[in-house]
Design an enzyme around this catalytic site. Structure first.
Site, PDB file in Angstrom:
ATOM      1  N   HIS A   1       0.804  -1.218   0.000  1.00 23.74           N
ATOM      2  CA  HIS A   1       0.000   0.000   0.000  1.00 23.74           C
ATOM      3  C   HIS A   1       0.839   1.272   0.000  1.00 23.74           C
ATOM      4  CE1 HIS A   1      -2.093  -3.274   2.194  1.00 23.74           C
ATOM      5  NE2 HIS A   1      -3.034  -2.978   1.329  1.00 23.74           N
TER       6      HIS A   1
ATOM      7  N   CYS B   1       3.360  -1.244  -4.338  1.00 25.73           N
ATOM      8  CA  CYS B   1       2.980  -1.529  -5.720  1.00 25.73           C
ATOM      9  C   CYS B   1       3.500  -0.415  -6.626  1.00 25.73           C
ATOM     10  CB  CYS B   1       1.463  -1.629  -5.830  1.00 25.73           C
ATOM     11  SG  CYS B   1       0.887  -1.812  -7.539  1.00 25.73           S
TER      12      CYS B   1
ATOM     13  N   HIS C   1      -7.723   4.422   4.666  1.00 24.44           N
ATOM     14  CA  HIS C   1      -7.096   3.348   3.916  1.00 24.44           C
ATOM     15  C   HIS C   1      -5.582   3.533   3.938  1.00 24.44           C
ATOM     16  CE1 HIS C   1      -5.968   0.776   0.500  1.00 24.44           C
ATOM     17  NE2 HIS C   1      -7.141   0.188   0.651  1.00 24.44           N
TER      18      HIS C   1
ATOM     19  N   GLU D   1      -3.255   2.928   1.826  1.00 17.74           N
ATOM     20  CA  GLU D   1      -2.692   3.566   0.646  1.00 17.74           C
ATOM     21  C   GLU D   1      -2.923   5.071   0.668  1.00 17.74           C
ATOM     22  OE1 GLU D   1      -3.518   3.978  -4.105  1.00 17.74           O
ATOM     23  OE2 GLU D   1      -3.993   2.043  -3.201  1.00 17.74           O
TER      24      GLU D   1
ATOM     25  N   THR E   1      -5.478   3.697  -5.971  1.00 19.90           N
ATOM     26  CA  THR E   1      -5.393   2.755  -7.089  1.00 19.90           C
ATOM     27  C   THR E   1      -6.480   1.694  -7.065  1.00 19.90           C
ATOM     28  OG1 THR E   1      -3.874   1.269  -5.918  1.00 19.90           O
ATOM     29  CG2 THR E   1      -2.898   3.024  -7.261  1.00 19.90           C
TER      30      THR E   1
ATOM     31  N   CYS F   1      -5.429   2.019 -12.049  1.00 17.67           N
ATOM     32  CA  CYS F   1      -4.915   0.660 -11.893  1.00 17.67           C
ATOM     33  C   CYS F   1      -5.627  -0.307 -12.837  1.00 17.67           C
ATOM     34  CB  CYS F   1      -5.091   0.201 -10.448  1.00 17.67           C
ATOM     35  SG  CYS F   1      -4.675  -1.531 -10.181  1.00 17.67           S
TER      36      CYS F   1
ATOM     37  N   ASN G   1     -11.052  -3.114  -2.667  1.00 18.80           N
ATOM     38  CA  ASN G   1     -11.423  -3.563  -4.007  1.00 18.80           C
ATOM     39  C   ASN G   1     -12.392  -4.741  -3.945  1.00 18.80           C
ATOM     40  OD1 ASN G   1      -9.867  -6.250  -4.976  1.00 18.80           O
ATOM     41  ND2 ASN G   1      -8.557  -5.144  -3.548  1.00 18.80           N
TER      42      ASN G   1
ATOM     43  N   SER H   1      -6.307  -9.279  -3.748  1.00 16.03           N
ATOM     44  CA  SER H   1      -5.390  -9.839  -2.757  1.00 16.03           C
ATOM     45  C   SER H   1      -5.842 -11.202  -2.256  1.00 16.03           C
ATOM     46  CB  SER H   1      -5.232  -8.867  -1.579  1.00 16.03           C
ATOM     47  OG  SER H   1      -6.490  -8.484  -1.058  1.00 16.03           O
TER      48      SER H   1
END
Length: 322
Positions: A74, A96, A124, A126, A164, A194, A224, A266
């Site tokens: 993240h 990533c 989050h 990220e 993303t 992404c 996601n 994931s």
């Protein structure tokens, strides 16, 4: 009962790379290897790595001096990077590359004198890392209402970047609201969103056209994965987000002939297999797969890990045997 698998589904290239970094680090340096934050948002993956010798922490002060350290997929803030340098921690960065690209975009816009609007979800990992990578004011928005509430003049020089794990579909309305309200705003091309997020959401929309019910394999705290379930709901289907086959409830399938099955980015394919096995304990099942985009992208590993033998990763395209 017929089960149709979405294509693509499951692991993306960024997740494969992050897991590979932790496993190779353990092989190269020996256990334990410390990982700041869960390497990816799936407890099954995290627990398997823990069994191999990974220790997961939330803050760097939990890591002993000199211990090998991995940053999660993240990404982290510049403050975390600086703290690691000050403590002399040898770091392998599993961020990533598509997240890193967002960081670079944000800094480029900031250097041009623009305030940054980040489209994403508060809290989050990220999002927190991205905000901490940009040396400029960052305004987080999650909805079009958030755009309307921004306390900025309409001619303020702005730029937007996105989390993303949001797709083009997720961000389209917010970007339109930003463009309608502000006269000097720029942002990345939609091709910079992404690829894995967009591909998995497109595959689920296609899947929903031919099934009666949707099952999404993934963690409840995976952004996601939650979004994939929401797409099923938006398409009018009974839709469930489940961790693995143990979460399957036979009562869901009364009157259901065709089940759509996918997995978040994931979630390993073995969890999809466990769901199919659980369904077969309820009723005879046939399994097929939709045609879809073949993902061939691979991200390179940190230089110190590249010459090690590559670990075999299960293909997310396999269909379990009858």
């Amino acid at each position: 009962m017929q089960v149709i698998l979405a294509n693509p589904r499951g692991f993306c290239a960024g997740v494969v790379r992050a897991i590979e970094i932790v496993e190779r680090a353990i092989d190269l340096y020996g256990a334990p290897v410390y990982v700041r934050h869960e390497i990816v948002h799936n407890r099954h993956v995290v627990n398997k790595l823990r069994q191999k010798g990974a220790i997961f922490v939330e803050e760097l002060d939990e890591i002993p001096a000199g211990a090998h350290t991995v940053f999660s997929a993240h990404g982290v803030s510049r403050a975390v990077e600086q703290e690691a340098r000050q403590r002399g921690l040898p770091v392998l960065d599993a961020t990533c590359p598509l997240v890193t690209k967002v960081h670079i975009q944000g800094r480029r816009y900031a250097n041009a004198g623009r305030a940054i609007v980040l489209i994403g979800h508060e809290g989050h990992a990220e999002v927190e890392g991205t905000i901490g990578q940009v040396d400029a004011p960052v305004y987080l928005v999650s909805t079009e209402a958030d755009v309307a509430a921004l306390d900025l003049p309409e001619d303020a020089p702005l730029a937007y970047i996105t989390q993303t794990t949001l797709s083009v579909d997720d961000t389209r309305g917010i970007i339109a609201a930003l463009s309608a309200r502000f006269t000097d705003i720029v942002g990345p091309d939609v091709s910079d969103i992404c690829y894995a997020t967009q591909n998995r959401q497109t595959a689920v929309r296609d899947l929903c056209r031919v099934v009666d019910l949707l099952l999404v394999v993934g963690a409840e705290y995976s952004s996601n994965s939650r979004r994939l379930r929401e797409i099923g709901v938006d398409e009018g289907l009974p839709s469930y987000l489940i961790a693995d086959g143990d979460a399957v409830d036979p009562a869901w399938f009364d009157g259901i002939a065709t089940i759509g099955l996918t997995a978040g980015a994931s979630a390993p394919d073995e969890l999809v297999d466990s769901v199919i096995a659980a369904l077969r304990r309820i009723t005879p099942v046939t399994v097929s797969q939709l045609d879809g985009i073949e993902e061939t992208l691979e991200f390179s590993l940190p230089s110190e890990l590249r010459n090690m033998p590559k670990r075999a990763m299960p293909s997310p395209m396999q269909i379990p045997a009858e």
